[in-house]
Scaffold this motif. Structure first.
Motif, PDB file in Angstrom:
ATOM      1  N   LYS A 143     -20.878 -32.934 -38.522  1.00 39.86           N
ATOM      2  CA  LYS A 143     -22.232 -32.614 -39.339  1.00 39.86           C
ATOM      3  C   LYS A 143     -22.543 -31.343 -39.334  1.00 39.86           C
ATOM      4  O   LYS A 143     -23.245 -30.426 -40.118  1.00 39.86           O
ATOM      5  CB  LYS A 143     -23.119 -33.705 -38.573  1.00 39.86           C
ATOM      6  CG  LYS A 143     -24.750 -33.749 -39.257  1.00 39.86           C
ATOM      7  CD  LYS A 143     -25.379 -34.512 -38.592  1.00 39.86           C
ATOM      8  CE  LYS A 143     -26.830 -34.257 -38.751  1.00 39.86           C
ATOM      9  NZ  LYS A 143     -27.561 -33.967 -37.632  1.00 39.86           N
ATOM     10  N   GLU A 144     -22.828 -30.664 -38.006  1.00 37.52           N
ATOM     11  CA  GLU A 144     -23.332 -29.088 -37.909  1.00 37.52           C
ATOM     12  C   GLU A 144     -22.289 -28.222 -38.604  1.00 37.52           C
ATOM     13  O   GLU A 144     -23.097 -27.172 -39.220  1.00 37.52           O
ATOM     14  CB  GLU A 144     -23.263 -29.060 -36.347  1.00 37.52           C
ATOM     15  CG  GLU A 144     -24.433 -29.611 -35.774  1.00 37.52           C
ATOM     16  CD  GLU A 144     -25.896 -29.752 -36.182  1.00 37.52           C
ATOM     17  OE1 GLU A 144     -26.190 -28.855 -37.036  1.00 37.52           O
ATOM     18  OE2 GLU A 144     -26.680 -30.655 -35.753  1.00 37.52           O
ATOM     19  N   ILE A 145     -21.021 -28.510 -38.570  1.00 33.97           N
ATOM     20  CA  ILE A 145     -20.190 -27.327 -39.516  1.00 33.97           C
ATOM     21  C   ILE A 145     -20.954 -27.552 -40.974  1.00 33.97           C
ATOM     22  O   ILE A 145     -20.857 -26.541 -41.502  1.00 33.97           O
ATOM     23  CB  ILE A 145     -18.690 -27.714 -39.124  1.00 33.97           C
ATOM     24  CG1 ILE A 145     -18.570 -27.268 -37.884  1.00 33.97           C
ATOM     25  CG2 ILE A 145     -17.969 -26.809 -40.229  1.00 33.97           C
ATOM     26  CD1 ILE A 145     -17.172 -27.662 -37.140  1.00 33.97           C
TER      27      ILE A 145
ATOM     28  N   ALA B 248      -5.643 -20.602 -34.958  1.00 26.56           N
ATOM     29  CA  ALA B 248      -6.484 -19.584 -34.315  1.00 26.56           C
ATOM     30  C   ALA B 248      -6.253 -18.167 -34.719  1.00 26.56           C
ATOM     31  O   ALA B 248      -5.193 -17.981 -35.311  1.00 26.56           O
ATOM     32  CB  ALA B 248      -6.504 -19.699 -32.990  1.00 26.56           C
ATOM     33  N   ASP B 249      -7.421 -17.489 -35.048  1.00 24.79           N
ATOM     34  CA  ASP B 249      -7.017 -16.253 -35.353  1.00 24.79           C
ATOM     35  C   ASP B 249      -7.065 -15.007 -33.953  1.00 24.79           C
ATOM     36  O   ASP B 249      -6.403 -14.312 -34.119  1.00 24.79           O
ATOM     37  CB  ASP B 249      -8.539 -15.615 -35.927  1.00 24.79           C
ATOM     38  CG  ASP B 249      -8.595 -16.199 -37.482  1.00 24.79           C
ATOM     39  OD1 ASP B 249      -7.626 -16.213 -38.269  1.00 24.79           O
ATOM     40  OD2 ASP B 249      -9.487 -16.909 -37.583  1.00 24.79           O
TER      41      ASP B 249
ATOM     42  N   HIS C 116     -18.137 -18.901 -37.426  1.00 22.64           N
ATOM     43  CA  HIS C 116     -17.027 -18.571 -36.227  1.00 22.64           C
ATOM     44  C   HIS C 116     -16.889 -19.733 -35.747  1.00 22.64           C
ATOM     45  O   HIS C 116     -18.095 -20.316 -35.411  1.00 22.64           O
ATOM     46  CB  HIS C 116     -17.489 -17.392 -35.411  1.00 22.64           C
ATOM     47  CG  HIS C 116     -17.549 -16.157 -36.248  1.00 22.64           C
ATOM     48  ND1 HIS C 116     -16.557 -15.453 -36.877  1.00 22.64           N
ATOM     49  CD2 HIS C 116     -18.863 -15.554 -36.499  1.00 22.64           C
ATOM     50  CE1 HIS C 116     -17.193 -14.292 -37.214  1.00 22.64           C
ATOM     51  NE2 HIS C 116     -18.488 -14.249 -37.268  1.00 22.64           N
ATOM     52  N   LEU C 117     -15.966 -20.158 -35.309  1.00 22.98           N
ATOM     53  CA  LEU C 117     -15.696 -21.498 -34.324  1.00 22.98           C
ATOM     54  C   LEU C 117     -15.037 -21.114 -33.114  1.00 22.98           C
ATOM     55  O   LEU C 117     -13.799 -20.141 -32.997  1.00 22.98           O
ATOM     56  CB  LEU C 117     -14.835 -22.716 -34.837  1.00 22.98           C
ATOM     57  CG  LEU C 117     -15.430 -23.284 -35.970  1.00 22.98           C
ATOM     58  CD1 LEU C 117     -14.426 -24.420 -36.652  1.00 22.98           C
ATOM     59  CD2 LEU C 117     -16.805 -24.068 -35.814  1.00 22.98           C
TER      60      LEU C 117
ATOM     61  N   LEU D 117     -11.917 -29.718 -38.333  1.00 22.11           N
ATOM     62  CA  LEU D 117     -13.138 -29.067 -38.444  1.00 22.11           C
ATOM     63  C   LEU D 117     -12.957 -27.542 -38.880  1.00 22.11           C
ATOM     64  O   LEU D 117     -13.908 -26.776 -39.136  1.00 22.11           O
ATOM     65  CB  LEU D 117     -13.615 -29.087 -36.815  1.00 22.11           C
ATOM     66  CG  LEU D 117     -13.834 -30.464 -36.392  1.00 22.11           C
ATOM     67  CD1 LEU D 117     -14.152 -30.141 -34.896  1.00 22.11           C
ATOM     68  CD2 LEU D 117     -15.175 -30.982 -36.963  1.00 22.11           C
ATOM     69  N   ILE D 118     -11.811 -27.021 -38.617  1.00 27.00           N
ATOM     70  CA  ILE D 118     -11.295 -25.504 -39.080  1.00 27.00           C
ATOM     71  C   ILE D 118     -11.286 -25.522 -40.651  1.00 27.00           C
ATOM     72  O   ILE D 118     -11.915 -24.787 -41.254  1.00 27.00           O
ATOM     73  CB  ILE D 118     -10.016 -25.142 -38.528  1.00 27.00           C
ATOM     74  CG1 ILE D 118     -10.163 -24.984 -37.142  1.00 27.00           C
ATOM     75  CG2 ILE D 118      -9.557 -23.706 -39.448  1.00 27.00           C
ATOM     76  CD1 ILE D 118      -8.793 -24.831 -36.432  1.00 27.00           C
TER      77      ILE D 118
END
Length: 170
Positions: free
Chosen positions: A88-90, A145-146, A129-130, A120-121
């Protein structure tokens, strides 16, 4: 335009959450909106929470605490609720940086699936940013991931019988 990064702190050493919280403070200081969702931790106030409260950085402890205590279905329900909150927040786009503390552990022990975490990504706005923390990050999450940092345990005072201390461990 800012490019959001997927940042991973994993490994068996101490400092994964601490590194993420340092990044939260840096981001907050640069004017970014920061949210921290804790997937395992819950019910225990640690020193960093008081500091983050004073800065106005929102932290939501959504877990049930140590997963070796309590019923596994309770931990799973808490992780699912934290996942839904993260989703929800993303999607809200209200945040520049969201830290998903201990989400790696939640995925590793089966409270969440790798597919859910990867979702989520994929749903995040491109500038968000996560940060993922926790031991035993799954290979597919590392690949997505980066930036991946592995904290490696060399030596810990607990190995010599020194109990956890306020201000250092919590």
């Amino acid at each position: 335009m800012r490019r959001g990064l997927i940042i991973m702190h994993t490994g068996d050493g101490k400092g994964k959450t601490t590194a993420a919280l340092g990044l939260a403070i840096r981001a907050w200081g640069a004017g970014l909106k920061v949210l921290i969702l804790q997937f395992i931790k819950g019910g225990r106030r640690s020193g960093e929470l008081a500091a983050l409260d004073a800065l106005g950085i929102e932290v939501r402890q959504m877990g049930r605490g140590f997963t070796n205590t309590g019923a596994l279905d309770e931990h799973k329900a808490a992780a699912k609720a934290a996942f839904e909150s993260a989703r929800k927040e993303i999607l809200s786009g209200a945040w520049d940086l969201i830290i998903l503390d201990e989400i790696n552990c939640a995925a590793k022990i089966g409270l969440l699936s790798a597919a859910e975490v990867l979702e989520l990504i994929t749903i995040r706005p491109p500038q968000m940013h996560l940060v993922f923390t926790g031991r035993d990050a799954l290979p597919e999450l590392i690949d997505a991931a980066d930036l991946v940092t592995e904290m490696k345990l060399i030596k810990h005072p607990f190995q010599n019988g020194v109990a956890a201390q306020a201000g250092i461990e919590f």
